[in-house]
Design a protein around this motif. Structure first.
Motif, PDB file in Angstrom:
ATOM      1  N   PHE A  77       4.502  36.231  -0.243  1.00  0.00           N
ATOM      2  CA  PHE A  77       5.382  35.407  -1.382  1.00  0.00           C
ATOM      3  C   PHE A  77       5.033  35.262  -2.779  1.00  0.00           C
ATOM      4  O   PHE A  77       5.711  34.849  -3.687  1.00  0.00           O
ATOM      5  N   THR A  78       3.492  35.504  -2.751  1.00  0.00           N
ATOM      6  CA  THR A  78       2.783  35.157  -4.278  1.00  0.00           C
ATOM      7  C   THR A  78       2.998  36.511  -4.818  1.00  0.00           C
ATOM      8  O   THR A  78       2.480  36.854  -6.062  1.00  0.00           O
ATOM      9  N   SER A 112      27.797  35.900   5.217  1.00  0.00           N
ATOM     10  CA  SER A 112      28.206  36.943   4.233  1.00  0.00           C
ATOM     11  C   SER A 112      26.957  36.935   3.349  1.00  0.00           C
ATOM     12  O   SER A 112      26.779  35.861   2.578  1.00  0.00           O
ATOM     13  N   PRO A 113      26.735  38.163   2.746  1.00  0.00           N
ATOM     14  CA  PRO A 113      26.000  38.239   1.765  1.00  0.00           C
ATOM     15  C   PRO A 113      26.446  37.640   0.268  1.00  0.00           C
ATOM     16  O   PRO A 113      26.017  37.442  -0.645  1.00  0.00           O
ATOM     17  N   ARG A 164      28.131  31.557  15.771  1.00  0.00           N
ATOM     18  CA  ARG A 164      28.164  33.143  15.710  1.00  0.00           C
ATOM     19  C   ARG A 164      26.589  33.537  16.148  1.00  0.00           C
ATOM     20  O   ARG A 164      26.102  34.560  15.658  1.00  0.00           O
ATOM     21  N   GLY A 165      25.688  32.580  16.279  1.00  0.00           N
ATOM     22  CA  GLY A 165      24.594  32.890  16.858  1.00  0.00           C
ATOM     23  C   GLY A 165      23.481  33.445  15.564  1.00  0.00           C
ATOM     24  O   GLY A 165      22.403  33.880  15.907  1.00  0.00           O
ATOM     25  N   HIS A 166      24.040  32.994  14.515  1.00  0.00           N
ATOM     26  CA  HIS A 166      23.097  33.403  13.432  1.00  0.00           C
ATOM     27  C   HIS A 166      22.109  32.277  13.177  1.00  0.00           C
ATOM     28  O   HIS A 166      22.093  31.060  13.506  1.00  0.00           O
ATOM     29  N   LEU A 167      21.084  32.630  12.420  1.00  0.00           N
ATOM     30  CA  LEU A 167      20.098  31.604  12.313  1.00  0.00           C
ATOM     31  C   LEU A 167      20.332  30.219  11.426  1.00  0.00           C
ATOM     32  O   LEU A 167      20.873  30.392  10.660  1.00  0.00           O
ATOM     33  N   GLY A 168      19.688  29.247  12.237  1.00  0.00           N
ATOM     34  CA  GLY A 168      20.084  28.074  11.648  1.00  0.00           C
ATOM     35  C   GLY A 168      21.218  27.522  12.059  1.00  0.00           C
ATOM     36  O   GLY A 168      21.471  26.440  11.979  1.00  0.00           O
ATOM     37  N   GLY A 169      22.190  28.670  12.647  1.00  0.00           N
ATOM     38  CA  GLY A 169      23.263  27.880  13.545  1.00  0.00           C
ATOM     39  C   GLY A 169      24.193  27.159  12.430  1.00  0.00           C
ATOM     40  O   GLY A 169      24.256  27.342  11.445  1.00  0.00           O
ATOM     41  N   LEU A 170      24.510  26.075  13.310  1.00  0.00           N
ATOM     42  CA  LEU A 170      25.290  25.282  12.307  1.00  0.00           C
ATOM     43  C   LEU A 170      24.905  24.120  11.517  1.00  0.00           C
ATOM     44  O   LEU A 170      25.668  23.651  10.439  1.00  0.00           O
ATOM     45  N   SER A 171      23.471  23.938  11.511  1.00  0.00           N
ATOM     46  CA  SER A 171      23.062  23.315  10.532  1.00  0.00           C
ATOM     47  C   SER A 171      23.093  23.749   9.356  1.00  0.00           C
ATOM     48  O   SER A 171      22.995  23.237   8.040  1.00  0.00           O
ATOM     49  N   TRP A 172      23.274  25.292   9.226  1.00  0.00           N
ATOM     50  CA  TRP A 172      23.229  25.762   7.939  1.00  0.00           C
ATOM     51  C   TRP A 172      24.604  26.115   7.608  1.00  0.00           C
ATOM     52  O   TRP A 172      24.885  26.196   6.457  1.00  0.00           O
ATOM     53  N   SER A 173      25.608  26.353   8.564  1.00  0.00           N
ATOM     54  CA  SER A 173      26.844  26.607   8.126  1.00  0.00           C
ATOM     55  C   SER A 173      27.897  25.519   8.091  1.00  0.00           C
ATOM     56  O   SER A 173      28.834  25.698   7.312  1.00  0.00           O
ATOM     57  N   THR A 174      27.754  24.418   8.821  1.00  0.00           N
ATOM     58  CA  THR A 174      28.649  23.395   8.554  1.00  0.00           C
ATOM     59  C   THR A 174      28.661  22.661   7.331  1.00  0.00           C
ATOM     60  O   THR A 174      29.754  22.661   6.450  1.00  0.00           O
ATOM     61  N   THR A 220      15.650  30.741   6.279  1.00  0.00           N
ATOM     62  CA  THR A 220      16.489  31.851   6.587  1.00  0.00           C
ATOM     63  C   THR A 220      15.792  33.024   5.729  1.00  0.00           C
ATOM     64  O   THR A 220      15.771  34.089   6.295  1.00  0.00           O
ATOM     65  N   ALA A 221      15.634  32.671   4.541  1.00  0.00           N
ATOM     66  CA  ALA A 221      15.333  33.797   3.621  1.00  0.00           C
ATOM     67  C   ALA A 221      13.956  33.978   4.124  1.00  0.00           C
ATOM     68  O   ALA A 221      13.501  35.440   3.708  1.00  0.00           O
ATOM     69  N   LEU A 222      12.885  33.345   4.194  1.00  0.00           N
ATOM     70  CA  LEU A 222      11.728  33.372   4.629  1.00  0.00           C
ATOM     71  C   LEU A 222      11.616  34.395   5.843  1.00  0.00           C
ATOM     72  O   LEU A 222      11.069  35.452   5.940  1.00  0.00           O
ATOM     73  N   ARG A 223      12.354  33.955   6.845  1.00  0.00           N
ATOM     74  CA  ARG A 223      12.551  34.813   8.092  1.00  0.00           C
ATOM     75  C   ARG A 223      12.929  36.230   7.949  1.00  0.00           C
ATOM     76  O   ARG A 223      12.667  37.244   8.620  1.00  0.00           O
ATOM     77  N   GLU A 224      14.013  36.241   7.048  1.00  0.00           N
ATOM     78  CA  GLU A 224      14.567  37.875   6.841  1.00  0.00           C
ATOM     79  C   GLU A 224      13.625  38.529   6.163  1.00  0.00           C
ATOM     80  O   GLU A 224      13.265  39.729   6.689  1.00  0.00           O
TER      81      GLU A 224
END
Ligand code: GDP
Length: 321
Positions: A319-320, A35-36, A123-133, A279-283
């Motif tokens: 990004f610059t 979630s945002p 739930r298939g989001h980027l970074g998967g569990l490494s991000w959410s756990t 994740t932010a870069l990819r978005e």
């Protein structure tokens, strides 16, 4: 409940901190949904974290992780601890929201207000569990859990990843599962802080212990480093779990005294920051939301108008701006 405006967040955080199980569940759902609102949630939670001891429970399917986790919860409750259980299923893209509730053994604790039990999938989001756990762990930490048990469910190669999230990793083995050989394969000999030989009521437990002990003895450990103990349990009868808890506590004391606790937690934060940043870069590049910058550059490389290094430089240059 159910409102998604950000005005809701401080209240949710406050309720979660006071131990409101519904608020805790809601915050973990926000994590699962990427979630945002998470930015605001994490900012609210962070000042109240750092107390929970994170204990990973890992091992092959059928070895007794779920039974042991439940028995450990009982043992920790007897010691007056508030306990969180996070069952992560790295192999499943689906939310397992109801999964643990269905697991009979956990029912023992379903009505205990001092125990939070939750299963989680990527739930298939980027970074998967490494991000959410780590984010879900933060919710449980801020909710006042003294110990959070992170159990891997399902099959997968993810034991090592889960170990990276924990302060203390329990590796479960059992006789009759060919674990001796499997252990070496899965890199499990490097990750265990405490080894548990479960199903010690079965023939072969001592044999597994002997094998494991000689394999661990081969490891080259510097002076003053932790020597992982081996504990035998019969999780289905609750036997030996008191000793497991004692070893977890002993390991925690060692972590604290040696400075390793801070080192592990710093590594964890580093991985988490990296995952958020990537994740932010990819978005930004449109990897998530469709065509953009990156697609245009890819087309240019295929059309032989750019080389991939130049394309990457261009991408980074966005990004610059
Ligand atoms: P998991 O897949 O690693 O979570 O394993 P489970 O906790 O679901 O246990 C797998 C099976 O082993 C279940 O049928 C348990 O009842 C059984 N089990 C768990 N602990 C023991 C034990 O100490 N002794 C025996 N004989 N069976 C056990």
């Amino acid at each position: 409940m159910g409102r998604r405006s950000s005005g809701n967040v401080p209240e949710l955080v406050e309720r979660a901190r006071s131990g409101d199980a519904r608020a805790v569940a809601r915050l973990i759902s926000l994590v699962e949904d990427a979630s945002p609102l998470l930015r605001e949630v994490m900012a609210g939670l962070v000042p109240h974290t750092g107390n929970a001891q994170v204990v990973g429970v890992t091992g092959s399917p059928g070895v007794g992780k779920s039974t042991s986790t439940s028995a450990l919860v009982g043992e920790l409750r007897r010691a007056g601890k508030r306990v969180g259980v996070l069952a992560v299923d790295p192999s499943s893209p689906f939310s397992g929201g109801a999964l643990l509730g269905d697991r009979v053994r956990m029912q023992d604790h379903a009505l205990d207000p001092e125990v939070y039990i939750r299963s989680m999938a990527s739930r298939g989001h980027l970074g998967g569990l490494s991000w959410s756990t780590p984010q879900a762990l933060r919710v449980l930490d801020a909710a006042g859990c003294d110990v959070v048990l992170v159990e891997t469910v399902g099959v997968g190669q993810s034991e090592v990843d889960v170990a990276g999230l924990a302060d203390t990793t329990l590796v479960l083995l059992a006789p009759g599962m060919g674990d001796g050989i499997q252990a070496a394969k899965a890199g499990i000999l490097e990750i265990g802080d405490v080894y548990v030989i479960n199903k010690a009521d079965r023939d072969g437990a001592d044999q597994v212990r002997r094998e494991l002990r000689s394999m661990l003895a081969l490891a080259d450990r510097p002076e003053g480093s932790w020597r992982p103990p081996i504990v035998k349990t019969v999780a289905s009868r609750g036997e030996g779990l008191d000793e497991v808890v004692a070893e977890i506590d002993r390991h925690h004391a060692w972590l604290t005294d040696s400075g390793e606790l801070e080192a592990r937690r710093t590594r964890r934060a580093r991985d988490e920051i990296e995952a958020i940043a990537v994740t932010a870069l990819r978005e930004r590049w449109g990897d998530v939301h469709g065509r953009s910058e990156l697609d245009g550059l890819a087309a240019a490389v295929v059309a032989a108008e750019r080389d991939p290094y130049a394309a990457a430089d261009e991408l980074l240059a966005t990004f610059t701006d």
